[in-house]
Design a protein around this motif. Sequence first.
Motif, PDB file in Angstrom:
ATOM      1  N   GLU A 124      15.551  -9.067 118.803  1.00 39.87           N
ATOM      2  CA  GLU A 124      16.979  -8.741 118.817  1.00 39.87           C
ATOM      3  C   GLU A 124      17.184  -7.337 118.242  1.00 39.87           C
ATOM      4  OE1 GLU A 124      19.378 -10.647 120.068  1.00 39.87           O
ATOM      5  OE2 GLU A 124      18.045 -12.335 120.525  1.00 39.87           O
ATOM      6  N   SER A 125      17.481  -6.374 119.104  1.00 37.52           N
ATOM      7  CA  SER A 125      17.575  -4.976 118.661  1.00 37.52           C
ATOM      8  C   SER A 125      18.679  -4.766 117.627  1.00 37.52           C
ATOM      9  CB  SER A 125      17.765  -4.035 119.851  1.00 37.52           C
ATOM     10  OG  SER A 125      18.926  -4.378 120.573  1.00 37.52           O
ATOM     11  N   ASP A 126      19.790  -5.497 117.726  1.00 36.63           N
ATOM     12  CA  ASP A 126      20.866  -5.351 116.741  1.00 36.63           C
ATOM     13  C   ASP A 126      20.404  -5.779 115.350  1.00 36.63           C
ATOM     14  OD1 ASP A 126      22.499  -4.462 118.760  1.00 36.63           O
ATOM     15  OD2 ASP A 126      23.658  -6.321 118.925  1.00 36.63           O
ATOM     16  N   GLN A 127      19.653  -6.884 115.291  1.00 37.14           N
ATOM     17  CA  GLN A 127      19.134  -7.339 113.995  1.00 37.14           C
ATOM     18  C   GLN A 127      18.152  -6.329 113.414  1.00 37.14           C
ATOM     19  OE1 GLN A 127      17.351 -11.174 114.608  1.00 37.14           O
ATOM     20  NE2 GLN A 127      19.307 -12.237 114.598  1.00 37.14           N
ATOM     21  N   LEU A 161       9.179  -7.405 109.345  1.00 35.79           N
ATOM     22  CA  LEU A 161       9.611  -8.478 110.235  1.00 35.79           C
ATOM     23  C   LEU A 161       9.474  -8.003 111.679  1.00 35.79           C
ATOM     24  CD1 LEU A 161      13.002  -9.532 108.563  1.00 35.79           C
ATOM     25  CD2 LEU A 161      10.738 -10.458 108.112  1.00 35.79           C
ATOM     26  N   TRP A 162       9.022  -8.895 112.555  1.00 35.59           N
ATOM     27  CA  TRP A 162       8.976  -8.597 113.981  1.00 35.59           C
ATOM     28  C   TRP A 162       9.996  -9.481 114.682  1.00 35.59           C
ATOM     29  CZ3 TRP A 162       7.714 -12.043 117.995  1.00 35.59           C
ATOM     30  CH2 TRP A 162       7.646 -11.460 119.261  1.00 35.59           C
ATOM     31  N   GLY A 163      10.757  -8.874 115.580  1.00 33.47           N
ATOM     32  CA  GLY A 163      11.744  -9.632 116.329  1.00 33.47           C
ATOM     33  C   GLY A 163      12.052  -8.996 117.657  1.00 33.47           C
ATOM     34  N   ALA A 222      11.908  -3.869 109.767  1.00 37.61           N
ATOM     35  CA  ALA A 222      11.773  -4.667 110.982  1.00 37.61           C
ATOM     36  C   ALA A 222      11.367  -3.784 112.150  1.00 37.61           C
ATOM     37  CB  ALA A 222      13.080  -5.386 111.292  1.00 37.61           C
ATOM     38  N   THR A 223      10.717  -4.400 113.129  1.00 43.07           N
ATOM     39  CA  THR A 223      10.276  -3.694 114.321  1.00 43.07           C
ATOM     40  C   THR A 223      10.265  -4.656 115.507  1.00 43.07           C
ATOM     41  OG1 THR A 223       8.490  -2.357 115.305  1.00 43.07           O
ATOM     42  CG2 THR A 223       7.824  -4.163 113.842  1.00 43.07           C
ATOM     43  N   ASP A 224      10.341  -4.099 116.703  1.00 47.71           N
ATOM     44  CA  ASP A 224      10.176  -4.905 117.907  1.00 47.71           C
ATOM     45  C   ASP A 224       8.792  -4.714 118.513  1.00 47.71           C
ATOM     46  OD1 ASP A 224      10.373  -2.358 118.982  1.00 47.71           O
ATOM     47  OD2 ASP A 224      12.041  -2.827 120.324  1.00 47.71           O
TER      48      ASP A 224
END
Length: 172
Positions: free
Chosen positions: A32-35, A28-30, A60-62
């Motif tokens: 929101e660092s907390d998520q 997942l890419w997002g 997940a990654t940003d």
Amino acid sequence: MKAAILGTGSWGTAFGRHLANTWSQVTLWGIESDQIQSINSQHTNPAFFGDLTLPNNLDATDDLATCLDGADAVFVVLPSQVVRSVAQHIRIVAPNSTAPVISLSKGFELSSLKRLSTVLEEEINGDGDRQHRPIGVLLGPSHAEEVVRGMPTAVVLAGTGTGWHDWQPHLS
């Protein structure tokens, strides 16, 4: 197979959990660092699903490039108002990819009232200077809260070009 899912919201997380049942890697890419931290360290997305555990093969990654690297398919599960700008970034960070781009986002682009599949086509395949990527849409009467719990639902996959029937077994 590797799935890149753009969006860490309820629908992106639910769809990612579903795909993780049959795909070897789901990222997942997002933004929101907390998520992202919770998905990676605790295997949960408490902002949407409390303590519901996510599979180990879902992370997940940003970093958009990391998410797209090696993806067999890209699923866009973003708010309609950011689809165009993210599609522009997809074209920049993965210019040679031929992986299909499939929209699960709902609605229209607010400024133009264009379908989101049209926006993706314009930004990803627009000027014909690179190899055409299949653009598709996966939509139906489904709710993230039901999908994340494995409840039955029905969706339809449609797209430009040929070969979409080959994707159905990968989405079940």
